[in-house]
Design a protein around this motif. Structure first.
Motif, PDB file in Angstrom:
ATOM      1  N   VAL A   1     -18.470 -12.204  48.382  1.00  0.00           N
ATOM      2  CA  VAL A   1     -17.409 -12.949  47.703  1.00  0.00           C
ATOM      3  C   VAL A   1     -17.154 -12.265  46.359  1.00  0.00           C
ATOM      4  O   VAL A   1     -18.097 -11.878  45.662  1.00  0.00           O
ATOM      5  CB  VAL A   1     -17.821 -14.417  47.495  1.00  0.00           C
ATOM      6  CG1 VAL A   1     -16.744 -15.181  46.732  1.00  0.00           C
ATOM      7  CG2 VAL A   1     -18.107 -15.076  48.838  1.00  0.00           C
ATOM      8  N   ILE A   2     -15.892 -12.120  46.002  1.00  0.00           N
ATOM      9  CA  ILE A   2     -15.497 -11.407  44.778  1.00  0.00           C
ATOM     10  C   ILE A   2     -14.904 -12.399  43.782  1.00  0.00           C
ATOM     11  O   ILE A   2     -14.058 -13.220  44.133  1.00  0.00           O
ATOM     12  CB  ILE A   2     -14.452 -10.315  45.085  1.00  0.00           C
ATOM     13  CG1 ILE A   2     -14.997  -9.310  46.101  1.00  0.00           C
ATOM     14  CG2 ILE A   2     -14.030  -9.604  43.802  1.00  0.00           C
ATOM     15  CD1 ILE A   2     -13.920  -8.383  46.662  1.00  0.00           C
ATOM     16  N   LEU A   3     -15.342 -12.298  42.521  1.00  0.00           N
ATOM     17  CA  LEU A   3     -14.759 -13.104  41.443  1.00  0.00           C
ATOM     18  C   LEU A   3     -14.620 -12.241  40.207  1.00  0.00           C
ATOM     19  O   LEU A   3     -15.589 -11.612  39.761  1.00  0.00           O
ATOM     20  CB  LEU A   3     -15.635 -14.318  41.138  1.00  0.00           C
ATOM     21  CG  LEU A   3     -15.204 -15.207  39.962  1.00  0.00           C
ATOM     22  CD1 LEU A   3     -13.824 -15.815  40.209  1.00  0.00           C
ATOM     23  CD2 LEU A   3     -16.234 -16.300  39.696  1.00  0.00           C
ATOM     24  N   THR A   4     -13.421 -12.170  39.662  1.00  0.00           N
ATOM     25  CA  THR A   4     -13.199 -11.483  38.386  1.00  0.00           C
ATOM     26  C   THR A   4     -12.648 -12.476  37.380  1.00  0.00           C
ATOM     27  O   THR A   4     -11.818 -13.320  37.712  1.00  0.00           O
ATOM     28  CB  THR A   4     -12.212 -10.300  38.520  1.00  0.00           C
ATOM     29  OG1 THR A   4     -10.868 -10.794  38.677  1.00  0.00           O
ATOM     30  CG2 THR A   4     -12.564  -9.428  39.718  1.00  0.00           C
ATOM     31  N   LEU A   5     -13.132 -12.394  36.149  1.00  0.00           N
ATOM     32  CA  LEU A   5     -12.638 -13.241  35.061  1.00  0.00           C
ATOM     33  C   LEU A   5     -12.699 -12.458  33.763  1.00  0.00           C
ATOM     34  O   LEU A   5     -13.746 -11.898  33.423  1.00  0.00           O
ATOM     35  CB  LEU A   5     -13.483 -14.522  34.929  1.00  0.00           C
ATOM     36  CG  LEU A   5     -13.387 -15.551  36.053  1.00  0.00           C
ATOM     37  CD1 LEU A   5     -14.456 -16.624  35.887  1.00  0.00           C
ATOM     38  CD2 LEU A   5     -11.998 -16.180  36.106  1.00  0.00           C
ATOM     39  N   ASP A   6     -11.582 -12.407  33.038  1.00  0.00           N
ATOM     40  CA  ASP A   6     -11.591 -11.799  31.710  1.00  0.00           C
ATOM     41  C   ASP A   6     -10.534 -12.466  30.844  1.00  0.00           C
ATOM     42  O   ASP A   6     -10.007 -13.523  31.204  1.00  0.00           O
ATOM     43  CB  ASP A   6     -11.425 -10.274  31.787  1.00  0.00           C
ATOM     44  CG  ASP A   6     -10.027  -9.820  32.203  1.00  0.00           C
ATOM     45  OD1 ASP A   6      -9.150 -10.691  32.428  1.00  0.00           O
ATOM     46  OD2 ASP A   6      -9.800  -8.598  32.310  1.00  0.00           O
TER      47      ASP A   6
ATOM     48  N   LEU B   1      -9.334 -13.143  39.571  1.00  0.00           N
ATOM     49  CA  LEU B   1      -9.044 -13.124  41.002  1.00  0.00           C
ATOM     50  C   LEU B   1     -10.235 -13.651  41.790  1.00  0.00           C
ATOM     51  O   LEU B   1     -11.384 -13.501  41.361  1.00  0.00           O
ATOM     52  CB  LEU B   1      -8.751 -11.700  41.497  1.00  0.00           C
ATOM     53  CG  LEU B   1      -7.383 -11.079  41.239  1.00  0.00           C
ATOM     54  CD1 LEU B   1      -7.368  -9.652  41.779  1.00  0.00           C
ATOM     55  CD2 LEU B   1      -6.272 -11.899  41.875  1.00  0.00           C
ATOM     56  N   VAL B   2      -9.951 -14.219  42.946  1.00  0.00           N
ATOM     57  CA  VAL B   2     -10.973 -14.619  43.908  1.00  0.00           C
ATOM     58  C   VAL B   2     -10.659 -13.935  45.231  1.00  0.00           C
ATOM     59  O   VAL B   2      -9.491 -13.868  45.634  1.00  0.00           O
ATOM     60  CB  VAL B   2     -10.978 -16.150  44.120  1.00  0.00           C
ATOM     61  CG1 VAL B   2     -11.975 -16.547  45.213  1.00  0.00           C
ATOM     62  CG2 VAL B   2     -11.300 -16.862  42.820  1.00  0.00           C
ATOM     63  N   GLY B   3     -11.693 -13.431  45.908  1.00  0.00           N
ATOM     64  CA  GLY B   3     -11.434 -12.780  47.181  1.00  0.00           C
ATOM     65  C   GLY B   3     -12.702 -12.523  47.965  1.00  0.00           C
ATOM     66  O   GLY B   3     -13.791 -12.985  47.616  1.00  0.00           O
TER      67      GLY B   3
ATOM     68  N   SER C   1      -6.093 -16.973  42.205  1.00  0.00           N
ATOM     69  CA  SER C   1      -6.045 -16.297  40.902  1.00  0.00           C
ATOM     70  C   SER C   1      -5.884 -17.322  39.794  1.00  0.00           C
ATOM     71  O   SER C   1      -5.513 -18.475  40.037  1.00  0.00           O
ATOM     72  CB  SER C   1      -4.887 -15.294  40.851  1.00  0.00           C
ATOM     73  OG  SER C   1      -3.644 -15.967  40.993  1.00  0.00           O
ATOM     74  N   VAL C   2      -6.167 -16.887  38.565  1.00  0.00           N
ATOM     75  CA  VAL C   2      -5.967 -17.736  37.391  1.00  0.00           C
ATOM     76  C   VAL C   2      -5.175 -16.934  36.372  1.00  0.00           C
ATOM     77  O   VAL C   2      -5.284 -15.698  36.302  1.00  0.00           O
ATOM     78  CB  VAL C   2      -7.323 -18.211  36.803  1.00  0.00           C
ATOM     79  CG1 VAL C   2      -8.132 -17.051  36.252  1.00  0.00           C
ATOM     80  CG2 VAL C   2      -7.105 -19.265  35.716  1.00  0.00           C
ATOM     81  N   LEU C   3      -4.352 -17.627  35.591  1.00  0.00           N
ATOM     82  CA  LEU C   3      -3.473 -16.972  34.625  1.00  0.00           C
ATOM     83  C   LEU C   3      -4.067 -17.023  33.223  1.00  0.00           C
ATOM     84  O   LEU C   3      -4.934 -17.838  32.923  1.00  0.00           O
ATOM     85  CB  LEU C   3      -2.100 -17.646  34.629  1.00  0.00           C
ATOM     86  CG  LEU C   3      -1.369 -17.609  35.987  1.00  0.00           C
ATOM     87  CD1 LEU C   3      -0.097 -18.441  35.918  1.00  0.00           C
ATOM     88  CD2 LEU C   3      -1.050 -16.178  36.396  1.00  0.00           C
TER      89      LEU C   3
ATOM     90  N   ASP D   1      -8.132 -30.833  42.524  1.00  0.00           N
ATOM     91  CA  ASP D   1      -7.016 -30.536  43.418  1.00  0.00           C
ATOM     92  C   ASP D   1      -6.512 -29.104  43.231  1.00  0.00           C
ATOM     93  O   ASP D   1      -6.067 -28.467  44.192  1.00  0.00           O
ATOM     94  CB  ASP D   1      -5.864 -31.520  43.179  1.00  0.00           C
ATOM     95  CG  ASP D   1      -6.212 -32.933  43.639  1.00  0.00           C
ATOM     96  OD1 ASP D   1      -7.190 -33.071  44.403  1.00  0.00           O
ATOM     97  OD2 ASP D   1      -5.522 -33.871  43.221  1.00  0.00           O
ATOM     98  N   ASP D   2      -6.555 -28.613  42.006  1.00  0.00           N
ATOM     99  CA  ASP D   2      -6.119 -27.241  41.733  1.00  0.00           C
ATOM    100  C   ASP D   2      -7.211 -26.223  42.068  1.00  0.00           C
ATOM    101  O   ASP D   2      -6.928 -25.062  42.340  1.00  0.00           O
ATOM    102  CB  ASP D   2      -5.751 -27.076  40.249  1.00  0.00           C
ATOM    103  CG  ASP D   2      -4.394 -27.672  39.932  1.00  0.00           C
ATOM    104  OD1 ASP D   2      -3.777 -28.235  40.851  1.00  0.00           O
ATOM    105  OD2 ASP D   2      -3.961 -27.563  38.780  1.00  0.00           O
ATOM    106  N   GLY D   3      -8.445 -26.661  41.993  1.00  0.00           N
ATOM    107  CA  GLY D   3      -9.543 -25.717  42.188  1.00  0.00           C
ATOM    108  C   GLY D   3      -9.747 -24.807  41.002  1.00  0.00           C
ATOM    109  O   GLY D   3     -10.341 -23.732  41.123  1.00  0.00           O
ATOM    110  N   TRP D   4      -9.238 -25.219  39.855  1.00  0.00           N
ATOM    111  CA  TRP D   4      -9.412 -24.454  38.609  1.00  0.00           C
ATOM    112  C   TRP D   4      -9.554 -25.432  37.455  1.00  0.00           C
ATOM    113  O   TRP D   4      -9.255 -26.623  37.577  1.00  0.00           O
ATOM    114  CB  TRP D   4      -8.211 -23.543  38.326  1.00  0.00           C
ATOM    115  CG  TRP D   4      -8.154 -22.311  39.172  1.00  0.00           C
ATOM    116  CD1 TRP D   4      -7.352 -22.113  40.262  1.00  0.00           C
ATOM    117  CD2 TRP D   4      -8.926 -21.128  39.015  1.00  0.00           C
ATOM    118  NE1 TRP D   4      -7.577 -20.866  40.789  1.00  0.00           N
ATOM    119  CE2 TRP D   4      -8.540 -20.230  40.054  1.00  0.00           C
ATOM    120  CE3 TRP D   4      -9.915 -20.716  38.123  1.00  0.00           C
ATOM    121  CZ2 TRP D   4      -9.096 -18.964  40.205  1.00  0.00           C
ATOM    122  CZ3 TRP D   4     -10.472 -19.446  38.267  1.00  0.00           C
ATOM    123  CH2 TRP D   4     -10.063 -18.596  39.298  1.00  0.00           C
TER     124      TRP D   4
END
Length: 607
Positions: A163-168, A178-180, A193-195, A247-250
């Motif tokens: 599982v891939i997770l990037t956060l910066d 990103l999630v993947g 993804s998150v903005l 509900d958003d998962g974020w």
């Protein structure tokens, strides 16, 4: 096939603001050379285009420009970046939950980036970004920022499926994560993804500045401060301004990201006015840990087909070693791999690996076993540097050689001397892992104050322990051999009673430490030094900190090592197979040429 990866704005705009620029060369899926421009220029967190890094990577790889088969650069064409920013602010506007003033500001930002996306209206934002002239005729590929992060996390990991997770903080197109999933047969697929309008890392950086430190450099100081106060004191302040939305998962944190979404006087400084910085740091760290862990759990819960897979991460938020410990402790996470150069300094590597995998259609990870990918200091480099500084440098004989050096250094450490080691290839990434390290015995906590004073630093977390792999579980019971993150010093562990007794200088006030677990196959000579030290003292660990003065990059060359060792008044220096005593080091001329890059102080405003 050789791929040159780059992180920088454009070869014809060398001073454009891009922090932690660098270059990487990948050969058939393997990273063979990687370096960041700050190490070449001696300017901390350099923003300029990585010309010198490219030249050094070519030298390390033993090739020339003509041998490069393709070039990849992290980023996107200007129109895509501006539209990405526009979409980020538009989505935040549509999400709601804002007061009228913020809504107006968000619409203003939407218009601003729409206008910038039009070459006829804003031509200065449409500069054609170029690689160096020597490779402009080579095949070229753009790799989006977070895909580069994701590539380093997955393709450098030891896991076939993950599982891939990037956060910066943010990229130039409005993204912050990103999630993947990564699989060798199908490559990487991204599902979420998150903005930047909800970026935890940007909030962390903003508060780092608010507490009087430098964003992008001193987040580790804030992490250290967090252990000195109860997070519950100010945690309600964070909870009142955002939190988890199932509900958003974020997470949604509009009350903390207003400074990012609005062009107005900072609101965070008003929120925390009059509060002590330890309490702010503690609440911030606790909030970031909880939000991130909730996301990780949500990822596994909503993707049952990923159950049992390890997690691989990259992006600047994962420089936070306590956060990584919290993630690994989650029942859903079987293991975690943190790319050793997790921040933007690793983006050149991600671009090169992605383009290489695309070209060869090969998405099988090749575990990056070593971070020793930079400039090499060997005996010839050491003797030349000594001759230039009028120092006597007598390499050990070929017969006794390494063992004699190992015993000499172990004895010096056992006597309480503080030693530097500048030998072999320089580390890639922010952690010193033995080849550009300062080491000392860890039985006296006052060594931290002495080192901070000598190195002109101000740290709130003790220096990290370097531990023989054979004894790692004695000091850190939760450690397992398959915890690859600990080989690169990217995670903390709870210390055992034995560790608190034998190496108290390496244990933080919260009972944790950030170890580097040293295996013989990873660094044979450093392992031999630890083994010899253990035989003399019964302790299998020393403290390790990066070999540099405050606000300077880690030393790269033999000459820089001699200067830094004298400036810090160290008790000895291992230099390319030579042993330099303190008396010899004092003969060297003292030159301090490092500049501090003040542009990065304004980086957040440039977002």
């Amino acid at each position: 096939m050789y791929t040159l990866g780059l992180w920088g704005f454009s070869a014809d705009k060398p001073d454009h603001l891009y922090h932690d620029t660098g270059a990487t060369i990948v050969k058939d899926g393997e990273v063979i050379a990687a370096i960041n421009e700050e190490r070449m220029s001696r300017i901390k967190v350099l923003n300029g285009f990585p010309f010198a890094s490219i030249e050094e990577c070519l030298k390390i790889a033993g090739i020339e420009y003509k041998d490069i088969d393709q070039v990849a650069m992290t980023g996107q064409p200007p129109v895509e970046e501006m539209l990405g920013k526009r979409n980020a602010f538009w989505q935040e506007f549509r999400r709601g939950g804002h007061n009228l003033s913020t809504k107006v500001s968000l619409l203003g930002r939407v218009y601003q980036y729409w206008r910038r996306s039009k070459p006829s209206l804003a031509p200065k934002f449409h500069h054609k970004r170029l690689p160096p002239e020597e490779v402009q005729d080579k095949p070229f590929e753009w790799v989006p920022h977070h895909i580069s992060h994701a590539t380093t996390a997955y393709l450098c990991s030891p896991f076939e499926r993950a599982v891939i997770l990037t956060l910066d903080g943010s990229d130039s197109a409005g993204g912050a994560g990103l999630v993947g999933i990564g699989e060798p047969d199908t490559g990487m697929k991204f599902t979420d993804s998150v903005l930047e309008t909800n970026s935890l890392a940007l909030v962390y950086a903003k508060i780092t500045g608010l507490l009087g430190f430098k964003p992008l450099r001193h987040e580790g100081k804030v992490l250290g401060l967090a252990a000195y106060e109860d997070p519950a004191k100010l945690r309600p302040v964070f909870d009142a301004r955002g939190g988890w939305i199932e509900d958003d998962g974020w997470w949604h944190i509009p009350g903390l990201t207003q400074d990012i979404m609005r062009r107005r006087p900072p609101t965070l400084s008003k929120i925390f006015a009059g509060q002590n910085r330890e309490a702010i740091a503690a609440a911030l760290q606790d909030f970031v840990e909880e939000m991130t862990c909730l996301k990780v759990q949500h990822i596994y819960r909503t993707n049952p087909q990923w159950q049992g897979l390890p997690l691989v991460v990259a992006g600047g938020l994962f420089a936070n070693v306590k956060l990584n410990q919290r993630i690994l402790a989650l029942p859903e996470v079987s293991n975690i791999y943190v790319h050793p150069n997790m921040g933007d300094a690793g983006l050149a590597t991600g671009a090169a690996l992605y383009a290489d995998a695309q070209k060869r259609n090969d998405w099988r990870p090749k575990y990056m076993k070593t971070a020793y990918l930079g400039t090499n200091i060997d005996t010839s480099a050491a003797t030349a540097a000594c001759a230039a500084t009028n120092i006597q440098c007598q390499p050990f004989s070929e017969e006794s050689g390494e063992q004699e050096l190992v015993e000499t250094v172990a004895s010096a450490l056992a006597e309480g001397k503080v030693i530097a080691r500048a030998q072999g290839s320089m580390e890639y990434g922010p952690r010193a892992l033995g080849n550009r390290s300062i080491i000392a015995k860890a039985d006296d906590p006052s060594i931290n104050d002495w080192l901070n004073n000598q190195l002109e630093r101000s740290e709130f977390m003790p220096f990290a322990p370097m531990v023989m792999a054979e004894h790692a579980k004695e000091y850190f019971p939760d450690y397992k051999d398959e915890h690859y993150a600990a080989r690169f010093m990217t995670i903390t562990y709870d210390a055992s009673d034995k560790a608190k007794k034998e190496i108290p200088a390496a244990i933080h006030v919260d009972g944790t430490a950030r170890p580097q677990i040293v295996y013989k196959e990873d660094n044979p000579e450093m392992h031999a030094i630890l083994s010899a030290y253990y035989n003399k003292t019964g302790v299998a660990s020393v403290i390790n900190t990066s070999f540099n003065m405050h606000e300077e990059p880690i030393v790269r060359t033999a000459e820089e090592a001699i200067t830094a060792a004298k400036q810090a008044n160290l008790g000895g220096l291992i230099l390319g197979g030579c042993w330099l005593t303190k008396e010899e080091l004092l003969k060297a001329p003292l030159e301090k040429s490092t500049e501090v890059n003040k542009e990065t102080d304004d980086w957040l405003e440039a977002q």
